[in-house]
Write a protein that holds these residues in place. Structure first.
Motif, PDB file in Angstrom:
ATOM      1  N   ARG A 290       0.508  -1.368   0.344  1.00  0.00           N
ATOM      2  CA  ARG A 290       0.093   0.030  -0.152  1.00  0.00           C
ATOM      3  C   ARG A 290       0.680   1.063  -0.049  1.00  0.00           C
ATOM      4  O   ARG A 290       2.207   0.805   0.632  1.00  0.00           O
ATOM      5  CB  ARG A 290      -1.261   0.179   1.056  1.00  0.00           C
ATOM      6  N   THR A 291      -0.034   2.201  -0.557  1.00  0.00           N
ATOM      7  CA  THR A 291       0.984   3.839  -0.725  1.00  0.00           C
ATOM      8  C   THR A 291       0.288   4.778  -0.033  1.00  0.00           C
ATOM      9  O   THR A 291      -1.203   4.174   0.746  1.00  0.00           O
ATOM     10  CB  THR A 291       1.146   3.996  -2.166  1.00  0.00           C
ATOM     11  N   ILE A 292       0.685   5.883   0.752  1.00  0.00           N
ATOM     12  CA  ILE A 292       0.185   6.579   2.015  1.00  0.00           C
ATOM     13  C   ILE A 292       0.488   7.949   1.065  1.00  0.00           C
ATOM     14  O   ILE A 292       1.796   8.106   0.330  1.00  0.00           O
ATOM     15  CB  ILE A 292       1.181   6.773   2.874  1.00  0.00           C
ATOM     16  N   SER A 293       0.076   9.459   0.597  1.00  0.00           N
ATOM     17  CA  SER A 293       0.267   9.842   0.138  1.00  0.00           C
ATOM     18  C   SER A 293      -0.960  10.882   0.356  1.00  0.00           C
ATOM     19  O   SER A 293      -1.722  10.828   1.200  1.00  0.00           O
ATOM     20  CB  SER A 293      -0.146   9.466  -1.774  1.00  0.00           C
ATOM     21  N   VAL A 294      -1.013  11.693   0.081  1.00  0.00           N
ATOM     22  CA  VAL A 294      -1.901  12.966   0.013  1.00  0.00           C
ATOM     23  C   VAL A 294      -2.410  13.641  -1.839  1.00  0.00           C
ATOM     24  O   VAL A 294      -2.170  13.800  -3.193  1.00  0.00           O
ATOM     25  CB  VAL A 294      -1.579  14.805   0.210  1.00  0.00           C
ATOM     26  N   SER A 451      10.733   8.277   4.599  1.00  0.00           N
ATOM     27  CA  SER A 451      10.028   9.293   3.114  1.00  0.00           C
ATOM     28  C   SER A 451       8.520   8.274   2.777  1.00  0.00           C
ATOM     29  O   SER A 451       8.049   9.343   2.040  1.00  0.00           O
ATOM     30  CB  SER A 451      10.463   9.004   1.983  1.00  0.00           C
ATOM     31  N   THR A 452       8.114   7.509   2.828  1.00  0.00           N
ATOM     32  CA  THR A 452       6.768   6.649   2.833  1.00  0.00           C
ATOM     33  C   THR A 452       5.472   7.330   2.972  1.00  0.00           C
ATOM     34  O   THR A 452       4.312   6.739   2.825  1.00  0.00           O
ATOM     35  CB  THR A 452       6.889   5.468   2.898  1.00  0.00           C
ATOM     36  N   ARG A 453       5.853   7.151   4.390  1.00  0.00           N
ATOM     37  CA  ARG A 453       4.765   8.230   6.024  1.00  0.00           C
ATOM     38  C   ARG A 453       4.052   9.758   5.843  1.00  0.00           C
ATOM     39  O   ARG A 453       5.293  10.216   5.180  1.00  0.00           O
ATOM     40  CB  ARG A 453       4.592   7.262   6.775  1.00  0.00           C
ATOM     41  N   LEU A 454       3.792  10.033   6.105  1.00  0.00           N
ATOM     42  CA  LEU A 454       3.227  10.925   6.718  1.00  0.00           C
ATOM     43  C   LEU A 454       3.764  11.307   8.138  1.00  0.00           C
ATOM     44  O   LEU A 454       3.594  10.702   8.789  1.00  0.00           O
ATOM     45  CB  LEU A 454       1.874  11.895   6.290  1.00  0.00           C
ATOM     46  N   VAL A 455       4.342  12.694   8.194  1.00  0.00           N
ATOM     47  CA  VAL A 455       4.918  13.085   9.332  1.00  0.00           C
ATOM     48  C   VAL A 455       4.122  14.384   9.626  1.00  0.00           C
ATOM     49  O   VAL A 455       4.661  15.284   9.228  1.00  0.00           O
ATOM     50  CB  VAL A 455       6.374  12.802   9.390  1.00  0.00           C
ATOM     51  N   GLU A 456       3.886  14.212  11.686  1.00  0.00           N
ATOM     52  CA  GLU A 456       3.371  15.524  11.416  1.00  0.00           C
ATOM     53  C   GLU A 456       4.445  16.353  12.633  1.00  0.00           C
ATOM     54  O   GLU A 456       5.236  15.017  13.258  1.00  0.00           O
ATOM     55  CB  GLU A 456       1.985  15.682  11.944  1.00  0.00           C
ATOM     56  N   ASP A 457       5.004  17.490  12.606  1.00  0.00           N
ATOM     57  CA  ASP A 457       6.029  17.949  13.763  1.00  0.00           C
ATOM     58  C   ASP A 457       5.315  18.164  15.053  1.00  0.00           C
ATOM     59  O   ASP A 457       6.055  17.992  16.147  1.00  0.00           O
ATOM     60  CB  ASP A 457       6.234  19.628  12.410  1.00  0.00           C
ATOM     61  N   ASN A 458       4.276  18.731  14.975  1.00  0.00           N
ATOM     62  CA  ASN A 458       4.157  19.065  16.395  1.00  0.00           C
ATOM     63  C   ASN A 458       1.966  19.180  16.143  1.00  0.00           C
ATOM     64  O   ASN A 458       1.685  20.130  15.566  1.00  0.00           O
ATOM     65  CB  ASN A 458       4.125  20.109  17.124  1.00  0.00           C
ATOM     66  N   SER A 459       1.990  18.643  17.077  1.00  0.00           N
ATOM     67  CA  SER A 459       0.545  17.548  16.769  1.00  0.00           C
ATOM     68  C   SER A 459      -0.744  19.033  17.797  1.00  0.00           C
ATOM     69  O   SER A 459       0.013  19.531  19.371  1.00  0.00           O
ATOM     70  CB  SER A 459      -0.210  16.940  17.413  1.00  0.00           C
ATOM     71  N   VAL A 460      -0.703  20.150  17.699  1.00  0.00           N
ATOM     72  CA  VAL A 460      -0.435  21.370  17.665  1.00  0.00           C
ATOM     73  C   VAL A 460      -1.899  22.044  18.402  1.00  0.00           C
ATOM     74  O   VAL A 460      -3.313  21.317  18.442  1.00  0.00           O
ATOM     75  CB  VAL A 460      -0.477  22.632  16.415  1.00  0.00           C
ATOM     76  N   CYS A 461      -2.065  22.367  19.695  1.00  0.00           N
ATOM     77  CA  CYS A 461      -2.470  23.268  20.293  1.00  0.00           C
ATOM     78  C   CYS A 461      -2.467  24.277  21.397  1.00  0.00           C
ATOM     79  O   CYS A 461      -1.249  25.145  20.982  1.00  0.00           O
ATOM     80  CB  CYS A 461      -3.298  22.034  21.506  1.00  0.00           C
ATOM     81  N   CYS A 462      -3.669  24.655  22.322  1.00  0.00           N
ATOM     82  CA  CYS A 462      -3.054  26.241  22.680  1.00  0.00           C
ATOM     83  C   CYS A 462      -2.392  27.062  21.270  1.00  0.00           C
ATOM     84  O   CYS A 462      -2.232  27.872  21.982  1.00  0.00           O
ATOM     85  CB  CYS A 462      -2.809  25.658  23.552  1.00  0.00           C
ATOM     86  N   ARG A 463      -2.725  27.432  20.908  1.00  0.00           N
ATOM     87  CA  ARG A 463      -2.656  29.012  19.525  1.00  0.00           C
ATOM     88  C   ARG A 463      -1.378  28.676  19.035  1.00  0.00           C
ATOM     89  O   ARG A 463      -0.691  29.535  18.545  1.00  0.00           O
ATOM     90  CB  ARG A 463      -3.401  29.523  20.278  1.00  0.00           C
ATOM     91  N   ARG A 464      -0.840  27.576  19.121  1.00  0.00           N
ATOM     92  CA  ARG A 464       1.262  27.699  19.376  1.00  0.00           C
ATOM     93  C   ARG A 464       1.169  26.751  17.817  1.00  0.00           C
ATOM     94  O   ARG A 464      -0.487  25.371  17.800  1.00  0.00           O
ATOM     95  CB  ARG A 464       1.834  26.835  19.998  1.00  0.00           C
ATOM     96  N   GLY A 465       1.196  27.108  17.305  1.00  0.00           N
ATOM     97  CA  GLY A 465       1.401  26.516  15.613  1.00  0.00           C
ATOM     98  C   GLY A 465       2.262  24.875  14.960  1.00  0.00           C
ATOM     99  O   GLY A 465       3.180  25.248  15.527  1.00  0.00           O
ATOM    100  N   HIS A 466       1.989  25.059  13.670  1.00  0.00           N
ATOM    101  CA  HIS A 466       3.169  24.387  12.498  1.00  0.00           C
ATOM    102  C   HIS A 466       4.720  25.112  12.364  1.00  0.00           C
ATOM    103  O   HIS A 466       4.376  26.208  12.018  1.00  0.00           O
ATOM    104  CB  HIS A 466       2.275  23.239  11.827  1.00  0.00           C
ATOM    105  N   THR A 467       5.485  23.915  12.083  1.00  0.00           N
ATOM    106  CA  THR A 467       6.841  24.348  11.103  1.00  0.00           C
ATOM    107  C   THR A 467       6.491  23.422  10.304  1.00  0.00           C
ATOM    108  O   THR A 467       5.499  23.983   9.014  1.00  0.00           O
ATOM    109  CB  THR A 467       7.986  24.449  11.966  1.00  0.00           C
ATOM    110  N   GLU A 468       7.698  22.522   9.707  1.00  0.00           N
ATOM    111  CA  GLU A 468       7.575  22.241   8.561  1.00  0.00           C
ATOM    112  C   GLU A 468       6.727  20.678   8.961  1.00  0.00           C
ATOM    113  O   GLU A 468       7.162  20.167  10.212  1.00  0.00           O
ATOM    114  CB  GLU A 468       8.888  21.632   8.349  1.00  0.00           C
ATOM    115  N   THR A 469       5.406  20.374   8.319  1.00  0.00           N
ATOM    116  CA  THR A 469       4.413  19.258   8.808  1.00  0.00           C
ATOM    117  C   THR A 469       4.202  18.629   6.881  1.00  0.00           C
ATOM    118  O   THR A 469       3.642  19.681   6.238  1.00  0.00           O
ATOM    119  CB  THR A 469       3.648  19.950   9.249  1.00  0.00           C
ATOM    120  N   ASP A 470       3.835  17.450   6.852  1.00  0.00           N
ATOM    121  CA  ASP A 470       3.144  16.978   6.243  1.00  0.00           C
ATOM    122  C   ASP A 470       1.125  17.542   6.594  1.00  0.00           C
ATOM    123  O   ASP A 470       0.468  16.807   5.449  1.00  0.00           O
ATOM    124  CB  ASP A 470       2.762  15.330   6.338  1.00  0.00           C
TER     125      ASP A 470
END
Length: 938
Positions: A290-294, A451-470
Motif C-alpha cells: 500500500r502507499t500513503i500519499s496526499v 519518506s513513505t509516510r506522513l510526518v507531523e512536526d507537532n500535534s498543535v494546541c493552545c494557539r501554538r502552530g506548525h513549522t515543517e509538517t505533512d
C-alpha cells in the motif's frame, strides 16, 4: 465482507483474562520480525527494590542475593498485575535461564521488547551490557561460550529515576517501570539481520527491500527472500559484499494483492542470510502492499490523506492505551486485539497511539484488521534542552526502525502540544524560534528515516502552530454549539500560503487539514468529568461532515483513564449507552461514522418552534466513498414523531425523498419541509438513508421543542377526554431527604438523594364536577438520583498536574459531571401515596444521562458549564385510588407524596416540562365519564 465476518468471529472469541499459572503473553512479541528459535522469559522473577542504589556494591549482579518479592514479568512494578507495589525508582530482577542444547552453534541474545528506563543485565555475574531508553527494543548478546542445557543466573537492573529529560508521556496515569514488554532469549545466525524493510513502489507493482545486518559481513553473504503466501512462493536473492552491512533489492510483484482498510492483506516473507562457514540467520516477516500519499477530494482542491491513491476521510480516536491492571501492558494478546476490534466495531478507521510507542502486537492486529495508526513519540516534561532531544531521537529512530513494515501506520507524530518544547522566559512559557527550528529539523530527520509516510512536526494546541509538517492538524475542545462557527472560520483560514495554525515564517502548503483531538472533556470550564458525550459528539460530527475541507477528525478518546472520562468505553471497558437506538430504531455510533452520511437539521440538534409551523430542515450530503454501487440516487425515509404534554408518543408525519448520489459528493441538499405538531411536544425527526434494495446505509436525527401552553382539556389518543391539572416540578409542598435535596436551573429538575420524599399539592380544577370524573392518573417523569461526588457538601479540590495524572479521580466529582448511562445501574424505588392512600410502588431502573435527555440538553446555558446535561427519567403513570380521588374532590386538592424508603435509598429526581426527556410536569389527568369510548359490539 470477508473482513466483517472475521471481525464477528474474533469479537465472539476474545479472551477476558490470563490464567494465573501460565506465562503471560506467551505469543512471539514481533510477528513482523520473528525467529523460530526463541524462549519466552515472561513469568515469575525474583525481585528487589534498591532505594539507596547500593545493589551493585552489595554484589547483587551475581544473583546470589535474596530478593524479597516475586514479580510477574512483563508488568511494570506498581501495576496491579505485577504483584509488586511501587516502592522505589530502582528495581532488580533475577531468575535462572537455560539455553537449549538445540541452539548449539548459534549466537544467543537476550531481547527486551521495552524496559523503562536504564537497563543493565548480567549472566552469572558477567555484565552483558546496558541500554538507556524506555520504549524501543534492544538486545544483549550472551557469551559465545555459554554452556548449553545448564542453568545460568540472569540478573537485570532497571533504573527508573526521574529526570526532566526522560520521556514519560502520560505515565502519571500508570507508570511504565522496569520491563514492560516481553523479554526473551533468541537464537540467531552468524551475522544476524537487524532489520528488513519493505517499501512498495508508487505503482504498487513491486517492492523495494532494504536489509541491514548487525555487523559488517565477514565475507560475501547471500540475502534470500521467499514470498511464502504468493503463488509459487517466489524467491529472490542479493549479494552482500564483505564489509557491507546493508543490501537492497527491487522485487517486481505484478498484480500484487493490495492492503486496504476493507481488505488488509499481508504479504508474508522469509528472509535469510547465508554464507560459507556462516550459520544461517532466518527471520519471518511481512508487509502490506500500500502507499500513503496526499490526494485531492475528487471535484475539489481539498487535500486528503490517501491510501493507494484514494482519499480517506479519517475517523479516529485518541488511544491512551492504558489497562487498569497492567498500565502500559495488556494482560493477554486477545485483550490487546480487542482494543483494535472495538475501533472497527463502532466504525472508526484509525487510532492515534498517544505519546506511547505501542507494543508491536497491537500494531500487528491493526495491520491484520485494517485500522490505521498515528504513532506518537512520547514527550519529556522538562525544558527543550539537548538531553531531552537526545532521548527523543533515540525513541524516534527506534520506533521508525522497528515499525517500518506495519502498513497500518500512516503517520509519525514527533511532538504533542509543544510538551517539552517550552522555555520559561520572565515567568512565562515561550515557544522560542530556536526551538521551532529544532522541531523542523526533527521533522526532516523523520522524513529521512521514512519518506513513505506522513510526518507531523507537532500535534498543535493552545494557539501554538506548525513549522515543517505533512499534516495541518489542530486540537480543539469545545461545547457542541461552538463547532459550526469554529469550522466556518477554520475552513475560511485554510489555503496554500495561509499563516493560520503555523508559526512564522512557515505557512500552509498542500497539507490535509484535520482535527487531531476533540471532545467536550475540555470544552467546558474546568473539564467535564464523566458526562453524556453523545449529544455534543453528535453535534460535532454533523458539523465536521458539513465542512469538506476538513479531511478527518480524532475524538478524545477510545476509553476512559484515571482522570479523563470522555471515552467510548469506561476504563474497565464496560459499555456506555448513547440512547441513539431509542430515538432512531437501529441507530448506533456506526451511523455517525458511516461513509455515506446525511447531516440533518440545524447545528444545535434541538430547535425551539411554535405549534403548527412549517420548518425547512437543512440536509447535507457527505458521501465520502469511491463506491459506484448505488446508482445515481438513494432514498431518504423520514418520520416526525414525539411526546406531547400528556406523555403520549405520537407519529406526526412520514415522508420519502430521492437523494442524488455520486462518489465523494459533499454538498447541501434542498431542505426537507416538515410541519410541526399542533400541540406542545418534544419532536424527533428520524431519518434513514437507504439504497435501492432497502438496505439502511445511515441513520440520523434532529429534534424540535414545540413550545406553547399545554391544554387544560384534551382528548387522548384513545379517544378519551380528560381534564388536566399540573404543577411545576419546583413547586414542592413538602420534602425531606436523608442526604441532600437541591434543584437544577432554578427548579427545572428537583433532586433528592438517599431516602426521603417529595410532596405535591395539585389543585382540583375549577368547575370540575366530581360526578363527571370516572378516574384519574398521576403522571410524572422520574428517575433514581445518586449522590455524585460534585453534589457532596464537602469541598473537593483538584490536585496535581492534570496531564500527569492529577485532578479529580472520582468520575462524578467535577462540577460539570453527570455520569453517562452505562452497564452499571443505580436503581431506586418510589412509593406513591395520594391523599394518604397507597397508589403503588414503582421501580426506577437507573439515573441515566444520554441523548434521550433532549430537554436537559436543550435547556443548558451557553456559559461553558453543564448542569446535569442529558439526564432524564421514565414516565410513571400512577392510577389514583377511588378513595384518594374522593378525598381530593372534598378537599380541593390532589396531595401526591413520592417516597423513597431506606430499604433502597437510591434517591429520586423529578423532571419538569423543560428538562429530561418528556415535556411533562407533575400532572393529574382526570378522565371524564362521557369520554369513554363506546364498547365494541360482539
Amino acid at each position: 465482507m470477508r473482513l466483517l465476518a472475521a471481525l464477528a468471529l474474533l469479537l465472539g472469541t476474545a479472551a477476558s483474562a490470563q490464567p494465573s499459572d501460565s506465562i503471560p503473553l506467551p505469543e512471539h512479541p514481533r510477528p513482523d520480525f520473528e525467529r523460530a528459535e526463541w524462549l519466552n522469559l515472561n513469568g515469575r522473577w525474583r525481585f528487589a527494590f534498591d532505594a539507596r542504589d547500593e545493589g551493585e556494591r552489595l554484589g547483587w549482579p551475581s544473583g546470589t542475593a535474596t530478593f524479597a518479592h516475586r514479580i510477574l514479568v512483563p508488568f511494570s512494578w506498581g501495576a496491579p498485575a505485577s504483584g509488586v507495589p511501587d516502592s522505589a525508582d530502582i528495581g532488580w530482577y533475577a531468575r535462572e535461564v537455560t539455553v537449549p542444547e538445540a541452539w548449539r552453534g548459534r549466537r544467543v541474545f537476550l531481547v527486551f521488547g521495552a524496559s523503562d528506563w536504564r537497563t543493565s543485565a548480567w549472566l552469572d555475574g558477567v555484565k552483558l551490557g546496558e541500554y538507556q531508553g524506555g520504549y524501543t527494543p534492544f538486545s544483549l548478546e550472551l557469551p559465545r561460550d555459554v554452556s548449553l542445557g545448564t542453568a545460568h543466573r540472569l540478573v537485570v537492573r532497571v533504573d527508573d529515576t526521574p529526570h526532566d529529560f526522560k520521556l514519560e508521556g502520560k505515565q502519571g496515569y500508570g507508570k511504565a517501570r522496569g520491563m514492560w514488554q516481553t523479554v526473551y532469549l533468541e537464537a540467531r545466525g552468524g551475522d544476524p539481520l537487524e532489520a528488513v524493510h519493505f517499501t512498495p513502489r508508487t505503482d504498487l507493482a513491486g517492492v523495494r527491500v532494504d536489509a541491514r545486518l548487525r555487523e559488517p559481513a565477514p565475507r560475501d553473504l547471500t540475502l534470500r527472500l521467499t514470498f511464502t503466501n504468493r503463488d509459487g512462493q517466489p524467491t529472490v536473492t542479493a549479494r552482500i559484499p564483505r564489509g557491507a552491512t546493508t543490501a537492497r533489492l527491487d522485487v517486481p510483484l505484478p498484480n500484487a494483492h493490495r492492503w486496504s482498510l476493507d481488505d488488509p492483506f499481508l504479504h508474508e516473507v522469509t528472509a535469510s542470510v547465508t554464507g560459507e562457514g556462516i550459520v544461517e540467520d532466518r527471520v519471518r516477516t511481512y508487509f502490506g502492499m500500500r502507499t500513503i500519499s496526499v490526494a485531492n477530494l475528487p471535484g475539489t482542491t481539498y487535500p486528503y490523506v490517501a491510501i493507494n491513491g484514494k482519499p480517506v476521510f479519517l475517523e479516529l480516536a485518541l488511544d491512551q492505551a492504558y489497562h487498569p491492571t497492567g498500565f502500559y501492558t495488556f494482560p493477554t494478546d486477545s485483550i490487546l486485539r480487542d482494543e483494535i476490534l472495538r475501533a472497527r466495531r463502532i466504525g472508526l478507521n484509525g487510532l492515534r497511539e498517544h505519546i506511547k510507542v505501542e507494543a508491536p502486537r497491537k500494531l500487528y492486529w491493526a495491520d491484520k484488521l485494517g485500522v490505521l495508526i498515528m504513532a506518537d513519540v512520547p514527550n519529556w516534561w522538562g525544558q527543550p534542552d539537548s538531553l531531552g532531544f537526545r532521548e527523543h531521537e533515540v525513541a524516534l529512530r527506534g520506533m521508525i526502525d522497528r515499525d517500518y513494515n506495519h502498513p497500518a501506520v500512516f503517520s509519525w507524530i514527533t511532538f504533542n502540544e509543544t510538551w517539552g518544547l517550552l522555555t520559561k522566559v520572565d515567568g512565562r512559557d515561550r515557544y522560542l524560534p530556536e526551538t521551532q527550528r529544532k522541531v523542523a529539523s526533527v521533522y526532516r530527520l523523520a522524513k529521512s528515516l521514512d519518506s513513505t509516510r506522513l510526518v507531523e512536526d507537532n500535534s498543535v494546541c493552545c494557539r501554538r502552530g506548525h513549522t515543517e509538517t505533512d499534516l495541518n492538524s489542530w486540537h480543539e475542545y469545545q461545547p457542541g454549539w461552538e463547532w459550526e462557527r469554529l469550522l466556518d472560520r477554520f475552513s475560511d483560514s485554510t489555503f496554500a500560503g495561509s499563516p493560520w495554525n503555523f508559526e512564522r515564517p512557515w505557512t500552509q502548503g498542500r497539507q490535509p487539514m484535520l482535527n487531531s483531538e476533540f471532545g467536550n472533556v475540555w470544552g467546558y470550564e474546568g473539564s467535564t468529568g464523566d458526562v453524556d458525550w453523545s449529544w455534543d459528539y453528535h453535534r460535532a460530527v454533523d458539523a465536521f461532515r458539513r465542512h469538506p475541507k476538513l479531511s478527518g477528525w480524532l475524538y478524545t478518546e477510545h476509553h476512559d483513564v484515571i482522570n479523563e472520562w470522555n471515552g467510548y468505553w469506561r476504563f474497565d471497558r464496560s459499555n456506555k449507552e448513547t440512547g441513539f437506538g431509542d430515538l432512531v430504531s437501529g441507530m448506533t455510533l456506526n451511523d455517525l461514522h458511516a461513509p455515506l452520511y446525511l447531516a440533518v437539521g440545524a447545528p444545535d440538534l434541538s430547535t425551539a418552534v411554535r405549534p403548527g409551523t412549517r420548518v425547512d430542515v437543512p440536509l447535507y450530503a457527505s458521501f465520502l466513498t469511491s463506491s459506484t454501487a448505488y446508482g445515481d440516487s438513494l432514498l431518504l425515509r423520514a418520520e416526525l414523531y414525539g411526546w406531547n404534554a400528556l406523555g403520549e408518543r405520537k407519529s406526526y408525519a412520514t415522508t420519502t425523498r430521492r437523494v442524488p448520489y455520486r462518489p465523494y459528493l459533499s454538498q447541501a441538499l434542498a431542505p426537507l419541509p416538515v410541519t410541526m405538531p399542533n400541540e406542545p411536544a418534544v419532536a424527533v425527526l428520524a431519518v434513514r438513508l437507504e439504497d435501492a434494495g432497502g438496505t439502511v446505509l445511515q441513520r440520523n436525527f434532529t429534534t424540535f421543542i414545540v413550545e406553547g401552553e399545554p391544554p387544560a382539556d384534551a382528548t387522548l389518543a384513545t379517544g378519551e377526554r380528560v381534564r388536566v391539572a399540573r404543577v411545576p416540578a419546583a413547586r414542592v409542598a413538602d420534602s425531606r431527604w436523608s442526604l441532600k435535596q437541591w434543584s437544577i436551573l432554578d427548579g427545572l429538575k428537583m433532586d433528592g438523594a438517599g431516602s426521603g420524599f417529595f410532596e405535591y399539592r395539585i389543585p382540583w380544577p375549577d368547575g370540575l364536577d366530581a360526578r363527571q370524573v370516572a378516574g384519574a392518573t398521576f403522571l410524572v417523569e422520574a428517575s433514581a438520583k445518586r449522590l455524585n461526588g460534585k453534589d457532596r457538601d464537602s469541598t473537593m479540590k483538584q490536585a496535581g498536574d492534570y496531564m500527569r495524572g492529577g485532578g479529580f479521580h472520582d468520575p462524578s466529582a467535577n462540577p460539570n459531571s453527570y455520569p453517562m448511562t452505562g452497564d452499571t445501574k443505580f436503581p431506586s424505588a418510589v412509593t406513591v401515596r395520594v391523599n394518604g392512600e397507597l397508589a403503588g410502588r414503582w421501580e426506577l431502573a437507573d439515573d441515566p444521562a444520554d441523548s434521550r435527555g433532549i430537554l436537559s440538553w436543550h435547556s443548558q446555558l451557553r456559559d461553558r458549564k453543564l448542569r446535569e446535561a442529558g439526564s432524564y427519567g421514565q414516565l410513571v403513570r400512577v392510577p389514583i385510588p377511588a378513595a384518594a380521588l374522593a378525598a381530593a374532590a372534598r378537599t380541593g386538592q390532589v396531595l401526591v407524596r413520592l417516597e423513597v424508603d431506606d430499604a433502597l435509598p437510591g434517591g429520586l429526581a423529578i423532571y419538569g416540562s423543560r428538562f429530561g426527556r418528556y415535556p411533562v410536569d407533575p400532572t393529574v389527568l382526570f378522565l371524564l365519564r362521557d369520554a369513554r369510548p363506546a364498547a365494541t359490539p360482539r
